[in-house]
Design a protein around this motif. Structure first.
Motif, PDB file in Angstrom:
ATOM      1  N   THR A   1      92.673  68.380  66.066  1.00 19.42           N
ATOM      2  CA  THR A   1      92.023  67.064  65.994  1.00 19.42           C
ATOM      3  C   THR A   1      91.847  66.556  64.574  1.00 19.42           C
ATOM      4  OG1 THR A   1      89.780  67.989  65.893  1.00 19.42           O
ATOM      5  CG2 THR A   1      90.717  67.585  68.090  1.00 19.42           C
ATOM      6  N   ALA A   2      91.974  67.437  63.583  1.00 25.85           N
ATOM      7  CA  ALA A   2      91.784  67.079  62.174  1.00 25.85           C
ATOM      8  C   ALA A   2      90.396  66.503  61.918  1.00 25.85           C
ATOM      9  CB  ALA A   2      92.871  66.096  61.720  1.00 25.85           C
ATOM     10  N   GLY A   3      89.411  66.972  62.671  1.00 26.25           N
ATOM     11  CA  GLY A   3      88.046  66.484  62.479  1.00 26.25           C
ATOM     12  C   GLY A   3      87.029  67.587  62.691  1.00 26.25           C
ATOM     13  N   ARG A   4      86.096  67.748  61.725  1.00 26.14           N
ATOM     14  CA  ARG A   4      85.096  68.798  61.851  1.00 26.14           C
ATOM     15  C   ARG A   4      84.141  68.538  63.005  1.00 26.14           C
ATOM     16  NH1 ARG A   4      82.232  69.240  56.185  1.00 26.14           N
ATOM     17  NH2 ARG A   4      82.173  66.981  56.542  1.00 26.14           N
ATOM     18  N   ALA A   5      83.720  67.294  63.188  1.00 27.63           N
ATOM     19  CA  ALA A   5      82.799  66.979  64.280  1.00 27.63           C
ATOM     20  C   ALA A   5      83.463  67.238  65.630  1.00 27.63           C
ATOM     21  CB  ALA A   5      82.340  65.528  64.179  1.00 27.63           C
ATOM     22  N   ALA A   6      84.695  66.790  65.773  1.00 33.08           N
ATOM     23  CA  ALA A   6      85.419  67.010  67.029  1.00 33.08           C
ATOM     24  C   ALA A   6      85.559  68.493  67.317  1.00 33.08           C
ATOM     25  CB  ALA A   6      86.792  66.357  66.962  1.00 33.08           C
ATOM     26  N   ALA A   7      85.848  69.282  66.279  1.00 35.07           N
ATOM     27  CA  ALA A   7      86.034  70.716  66.467  1.00 35.07           C
ATOM     28  C   ALA A   7      84.733  71.395  66.886  1.00 35.07           C
ATOM     29  CB  ALA A   7      86.568  71.343  65.179  1.00 35.07           C
ATOM     30  N   ALA A   8      83.637  71.046  66.225  1.00 34.69           N
ATOM     31  CA  ALA A   8      82.353  71.659  66.565  1.00 34.69           C
ATOM     32  C   ALA A   8      81.917  71.272  67.977  1.00 34.69           C
ATOM     33  CB  ALA A   8      81.295  71.251  65.545  1.00 34.69           C
TER      34      ALA A   8
ATOM     35  N   TRP B   1      93.110  75.067  81.195  1.00 37.59           N
ATOM     36  CA  TRP B   1      93.049  73.602  81.183  1.00 37.59           C
ATOM     37  C   TRP B   1      91.734  73.154  80.559  1.00 37.59           C
ATOM     38  CZ3 TRP B   1      89.318  71.238  84.448  1.00 37.59           C
ATOM     39  CH2 TRP B   1      89.343  69.838  84.470  1.00 37.59           C
ATOM     40  N   ALA B   2      90.642  73.813  80.913  1.00 34.54           N
ATOM     41  CA  ALA B   2      89.331  73.452  80.376  1.00 34.54           C
ATOM     42  C   ALA B   2      89.206  73.820  78.903  1.00 34.54           C
ATOM     43  CB  ALA B   2      88.230  74.140  81.186  1.00 34.54           C
ATOM     44  N   LEU B   3      89.761  74.965  78.510  1.00 31.07           N
ATOM     45  CA  LEU B   3      89.675  75.402  77.115  1.00 31.07           C
ATOM     46  C   LEU B   3      90.337  74.394  76.189  1.00 31.07           C
ATOM     47  CD1 LEU B   3      89.076  77.539  74.931  1.00 31.07           C
ATOM     48  CD2 LEU B   3      91.224  78.670  75.579  1.00 31.07           C
ATOM     49  N   LEU B   4      91.582  74.044  76.473  1.00 31.02           N
ATOM     50  CA  LEU B   4      92.281  73.079  75.635  1.00 31.02           C
ATOM     51  C   LEU B   4      91.775  71.659  75.873  1.00 31.02           C
ATOM     52  CD1 LEU B   4      95.864  74.569  75.901  1.00 31.02           C
ATOM     53  CD2 LEU B   4      94.437  74.512  73.865  1.00 31.02           C
ATOM     54  N   GLY B   5      91.349  71.389  77.100  1.00 29.68           N
ATOM     55  CA  GLY B   5      90.810  70.069  77.404  1.00 29.68           C
ATOM     56  C   GLY B   5      89.505  69.788  76.688  1.00 29.68           C
ATOM     57  N   SER B   6      88.730  70.833  76.418  1.00 31.46           N
ATOM     58  CA  SER B   6      87.482  70.647  75.677  1.00 31.46           C
ATOM     59  C   SER B   6      87.755  70.097  74.285  1.00 31.46           C
ATOM     60  CB  SER B   6      86.730  71.979  75.583  1.00 31.46           C
ATOM     61  OG  SER B   6      86.327  72.420  76.869  1.00 31.46           O
ATOM     62  N   ILE B   7      88.913  70.414  73.735  1.00 36.18           N
ATOM     63  CA  ILE B   7      89.281  69.875  72.418  1.00 36.18           C
ATOM     64  C   ILE B   7      89.535  68.374  72.523  1.00 36.18           C
ATOM     65  CG2 ILE B   7      90.987  70.012  70.559  1.00 36.18           C
ATOM     66  CD1 ILE B   7      91.351  72.981  71.307  1.00 36.18           C
TER      67      ILE B   7
ATOM     68  N   VAL C   1      87.127  62.757  71.700  1.00 38.49           N
ATOM     69  CA  VAL C   1      86.567  61.521  72.252  1.00 38.49           C
ATOM     70  C   VAL C   1      85.117  61.343  71.819  1.00 38.49           C
ATOM     71  CG1 VAL C   1      85.889  60.365  74.393  1.00 38.49           C
ATOM     72  CG2 VAL C   1      88.127  61.447  74.224  1.00 38.49           C
ATOM     73  N   LEU C   2      84.312  62.397  71.955  1.00 42.50           N
ATOM     74  CA  LEU C   2      82.892  62.289  71.613  1.00 42.50           C
ATOM     75  C   LEU C   2      82.686  62.086  70.124  1.00 42.50           C
ATOM     76  CD1 LEU C   2      81.456  65.022  73.998  1.00 42.50           C
ATOM     77  CD2 LEU C   2      81.345  62.541  74.255  1.00 42.50           C
ATOM     78  N   ALA C   3      83.499  62.736  69.303  1.00 40.20           N
ATOM     79  CA  ALA C   3      83.402  62.513  67.856  1.00 40.20           C
ATOM     80  C   ALA C   3      83.739  61.059  67.519  1.00 40.20           C
ATOM     81  CB  ALA C   3      84.333  63.464  67.118  1.00 40.20           C
ATOM     82  N   GLY C   4      84.731  60.499  68.206  1.00 39.88           N
ATOM     83  CA  GLY C   4      85.068  59.095  68.001  1.00 39.88           C
ATOM     84  C   GLY C   4      83.933  58.166  68.386  1.00 39.88           C
ATOM     85  N   MET C   5      83.241  58.494  69.465  1.00 38.62           N
ATOM     86  CA  MET C   5      82.097  57.680  69.884  1.00 38.62           C
ATOM     87  C   MET C   5      80.969  57.744  68.862  1.00 38.62           C
ATOM     88  SD  MET C   5      82.055  58.619  73.963  1.00 38.62           S
ATOM     89  CE  MET C   5      80.679  57.520  74.352  1.00 38.62           C
ATOM     90  N   LEU C   6      80.749  58.932  68.286  1.00 38.83           N
ATOM     91  CA  LEU C   6      79.691  59.073  67.279  1.00 38.83           C
ATOM     92  C   LEU C   6      79.967  58.218  66.048  1.00 38.83           C
ATOM     93  CD1 LEU C   6      79.046  62.929  67.414  1.00 38.83           C
ATOM     94  CD2 LEU C   6      77.528  61.121  68.249  1.00 38.83           C
ATOM     95  N   ARG C   7      81.235  57.986  65.752  1.00 37.06           N
ATOM     96  CA  ARG C   7      81.599  57.224  64.554  1.00 37.06           C
ATOM     97  C   ARG C   7      81.494  55.721  64.759  1.00 37.06           C
ATOM     98  NH1 ARG C   7      86.029  60.953  64.473  1.00 37.06           N
ATOM     99  NH2 ARG C   7      87.357  59.308  65.371  1.00 37.06           N
ATOM    100  N   ARG C   8      81.375  55.258  65.983  1.00 35.99           N
ATOM    101  CA  ARG C   8      81.548  53.837  66.264  1.00 35.99           C
ATOM    102  C   ARG C   8      80.245  53.058  66.385  1.00 35.99           C
ATOM    103  NH1 ARG C   8      86.354  55.494  66.654  1.00 35.99           N
ATOM    104  NH2 ARG C   8      88.095  54.041  66.792  1.00 35.99           N
ATOM    105  N   GLY C   9      79.177  53.587  65.916  1.00 36.73           N
ATOM    106  CA  GLY C   9      77.938  52.827  65.892  1.00 36.73           C
ATOM    107  C   GLY C   9      76.851  53.449  66.727  1.00 36.73           C
ATOM    108  N   PRO C  10      75.609  52.969  66.585  1.00 38.08           N
ATOM    109  CA  PRO C  10      74.456  53.568  67.263  1.00 38.08           C
ATOM    110  C   PRO C  10      74.566  53.563  68.786  1.00 38.08           C
ATOM    111  CG  PRO C  10      73.763  52.053  65.528  1.00 38.08           C
ATOM    112  CD  PRO C  10      75.235  51.858  65.697  1.00 38.08           C
ATOM    113  N   GLY C  11      75.071  52.468  69.348  1.00 39.05           N
ATOM    114  CA  GLY C  11      75.143  52.374  70.807  1.00 39.05           C
ATOM    115  C   GLY C  11      76.048  53.432  71.409  1.00 39.05           C
ATOM    116  N   THR C  12      77.272  53.525  70.909  1.00 40.88           N
ATOM    117  CA  THR C  12      78.201  54.524  71.446  1.00 40.88           C
ATOM    118  C   THR C  12      77.757  55.940  71.081  1.00 40.88           C
ATOM    119  OG1 THR C  12      79.621  54.257  69.500  1.00 40.88           O
ATOM    120  CG2 THR C  12      80.188  52.971  71.473  1.00 40.88           C
ATOM    121  N   ALA C  13      77.051  56.076  69.941  1.00 42.94           N
ATOM    122  CA  ALA C  13      76.545  57.392  69.566  1.00 42.94           C
ATOM    123  C   ALA C  13      75.513  57.883  70.570  1.00 42.94           C
ATOM    124  CB  ALA C  13      75.945  57.354  68.163  1.00 42.94           C
ATOM    125  N   ILE C  14      74.654  56.979  71.032  1.00 38.07           N
ATOM    126  CA  ILE C  14      73.652  57.355  72.043  1.00 38.07           C
ATOM    127  C   ILE C  14      74.348  57.764  73.339  1.00 38.07           C
ATOM    128  CG2 ILE C  14      71.802  56.460  73.509  1.00 38.07           C
ATOM    129  CD1 ILE C  14      70.963  54.711  71.105  1.00 38.07           C
TER     130      ILE C  14
END
Length: 650
Positions: A221-228, A474-480, A485-498
């Motif tokens: 994913t090239a992202g620390r938040a996504a990885a965590a 499927w779940a192991l790789l799918g969790s990545i 997706v969730l890391a992207g939502m966190l970056r897009r503003g307070p509403g999507t972060a919530i």
């Protein structure tokens, strides 16, 4: 002596660090440490096994030779890459000494491993607890599944089980991925007890696994938040069963939060089937500690090699690891063969031959050696393909049968939301949000949907629930994907972060509750055997031949196979059925006749070559006759509750 075993595991990990330099991939320093822990223990298990196979025993010598070979391989890797090592060390120092807010600082890796490690250490320190009344386990799946692992590891360490056979059904090749248990057997000549050896090996690989997931997700994913986030999406996975906590609070009050009264990811009465992966796989099915990590390491190797257009070396390295993976984890082997086959179709390079040739030429014969002798699936009225049952919808099957076939799509969708919360919708969303990913991982993941779709139609194991052995990858790789997706939502503003935080809670609350409950010894402990069972196992281990065959009750926790490391005529039928060993039916009947003193008992003793009969608290309720064996055997041990008889089988 515990320090000697710890030093052995540490030396294996250090050697693995050096071995990663033989891959030809420019890993980060952190990747070499974490991946090397898994690779090093894998190599030392394989090399020491090869030596043990030659002399048919596990000794300090075999362990030492295996470690020496592994260390030499690691030293070779470091020697050839010594200039690169110096550069990577300098780069690692720069990252670690930079401010925490700087992109690239490895602090999320530390946070993940500390949080996961704290639970792992706490849980495993109470995996086995010795008390004056006997041996207790800290969780029901340790009481259950680890009994088989005790039997396998003990058969190597105490029973000279070479070439490997099932100690719980002698005469059949040991088709279970046994290397994690052989690694445990390596620690016994170094001074650990059998139970300590299982705990130590689960601990070493269990501490590394969250780091492997994080670092693999970071590559994909090239992202620390996504990885965590991906780490915890997988490790806390569970469905919506947390809704029952409200009723438990009403019934028990706040005390329910102190000692949770139930599991929230598994309740078959309401068709909650997706037991949290830590409790369903990582803890009980110890081979997944190798399987999950090795699968991710191999896929990362190939991902980097293809994307960076590297030469033959990483493909050869990945192929050699994959070649021996069946004895570490069969389903991981299948995954790292099948998924890269799709990758190769869309990234055609001749270097793929260097991966697939060793992976198949060596791996397939090993797989065939391990293949179950029988297909023990029972389909009943269901249609089948070559005796593999067709059951559309997997365990949602009964729901749509009850409510009508026209509701099948809705029943199936709700079943997966009920069991895995928003995991499935979030994974699907990732394919529509590919621009949120700095890499093309969603496209590379796409073939993994077959690991979801096929087991939703065909029962690929004798026990229908075991289709999770495919779903779990499927779940192991799918969790990545979900992490991205969730890391992207966190970056897009307070509403999507919530919204993202809410989704995280929904994804992980049930799993977190179950992990908390599993670590509560006062709630989850189960007695494995009593004090008499410990005593008789110790006597048997020191006073009978390593290859002695016992007739005992076919209980999973009989002290003879699990703690004494001796073979038994027949073990727990539930396991043998899932292992594809159909002879358990006849042998179970014959075992009972021997214990009961049937008229055919002595003929059966001679037929099977039984050396000893033990009658104790597990045998008596089944009708075993001490009076018969007092007359027909030589009593060699008796502490009142447990009696061992030597019998003539010639």
């Amino acid at each position: 002596m515990e320090l000697v075993a710890a030093a052995f595991l540490a030396a294996s990990a250090a050697a693995g660090f050096g071995i990663t330099y033989l891959s030809g991939v420019r890993f980060s320093f952190e990747e070499r440490i974490v991946f090397g822990t898994v690779v090093g223990t894998m190599v030392v298990a394989a090399t020491s096994f090869a030596v043990s196979l030659l002399i048919r025993d596990v000794t300090v010598l075999t362990v030492g030779i295996g470690l020496l070979i592994t260390v030499l391989a690691g030293a070779l890797g470091v020697f050839f890459a010594r200039m690169r090592l110096a550069a990577e060390w300098s780069e690692a120092r720069r990252r670690w000494t930079s401010p925490l807010r700087v992109n690239g600082h490895p602090w999320p890796l530390v946070a993940v491993m500390v949080v996961c490690g704290a639970w792992t250490v706490h849980f495993l320190h109470q995996a086995y607890v010795y008390t004056p009344s006997g041996l207790y386990t800290g969780y029901v799946n340790v009481w259950g599944d680890w009994a088989a692992h005790l039997s396998f590891a003990g058969s190597f360490a105490y029973g000279h089980n070479f070439p490997p056979q099932y100690p719980i059904d002698p005469g059949h090749r040991l088709g279970y991925p046994f290397m994690i248990d052989f690694l445990a057997a390596d620690l016994i000549p170094l001074g650990l007890s059998l139970t300590q050896a299982l705990t130590a090996t689960s601990g070493a690989l269990g501490l590394a696994l969250p780091g492997v997931i994080y670092l693999a997700a970071l590559r994909f994913t090239a992202g620390r938040a996504a990885a965590a986030i991906a780490v915890f999406v997988f490790l806390l996975s569970g469905g919506l069963g947390f809704v029952y906590l409200l009723g438990d609070l009403q019934h028990y009050g706040l005390s329910a939060l102190v000692h949770l009264p139930r599991e929230y990811t598994l309740n078959r009465d309401v068709n909650l089937q997706w037991l949290n992966p830590v409790l369903a796989y990582i803890v009980p099915q110890r081979s997944t500690l190798f399987g999950f990590s090795l699968a991710l390491i191999v896929l990362v190797l190939l991902w980097i090699a293809v994307r960076e257009k590297l030469g033959w070396q990483p493909f050869v390295f990945a192929g050699l690891i994959t070649a021996v993976m069946p004895v570490y984890h069969v389903h991981a082997y299948g995954t790292v063969i099948a998924l890269p086959a799709f990758w190769a179709l869309f990234n055609r390079r001749r270097e793929w031959l260097a991966f697939f040739i060793p992976a198949l030429v060596v791996g397939v014969p090993i797989l065939l050696w391990m293949w179950p002798p029988d297909n023990t699936s029972v389909c009943g009225d269901l249609p089948s393909i070559d005796r593999y049952c067709i059951q559309p919808g997997w365990l949602s099957f009964t729901d749509w049968q009850r409510y009508g076939v026209w509701l099948f799509p809705l029943d199936l969708a709700w079943f997966w939301v009920w069991n895995t919360s928003l995991l499935l919708p979030a994974m699907l969303a990732a394919h529509g949000l590919v621009r949120w990913f700095p890499t093309t991982f969603p496209n590379w993941f796409s073939p993994m949907w077959l690991w979801f779709l096929v087991p939703n139609v065909i029962v690929l194991q004798p026990w229908v629930w075991d289709n999770t052995k495919f779903f779990i990858f499927w779940a192991l790789l799918g969790s990545i994907l979900v992490g991205g997706v969730l890391a992207g939502m966190l970056r897009r503003g307070p509403g999507t972060a919530i919204v993202a935080v809410t989704v995280m809670v929904l994804l992980g609350l049930s799993g977190a509750l179950d992990l908390y409950r599993a670590s509560d010894f006062s709630v989850s402990r189960v007695q494995f055997t009593d004090a008499g069972g410990l005593k008789v196992a110790d006597w048997v281990r020191h006073n009978t031949k390593p290859d002695a065959l016992f007739a005992v009750a076919d209980e999973h926790n009989s002290p003879i196979p699990t703690l004494a490391g001796r073979r038994e005529l027949i073990g727990y039928p539930g396991w043998l059925w899932t292992y594809g060993l159909a002879d358990y039916v006849q042998k179970s009947e014959d075992d009972k006749k021997i214990l009961d003193g049937d008229a055919s008992a002595m003929d059966l003793v001679r037929q099977y070559g039984v050396d000893y009969v033990m009658i104790g608290p597990q045998e008596i309720p089944r009708g075993a006759s001490r009076s018969y064996w007092d007359a027909h055997g030589t009593k060699v041990y008796d502490d009142g509750e447990y009696a061992v008889y030597r019998v003539a089988n010639g």
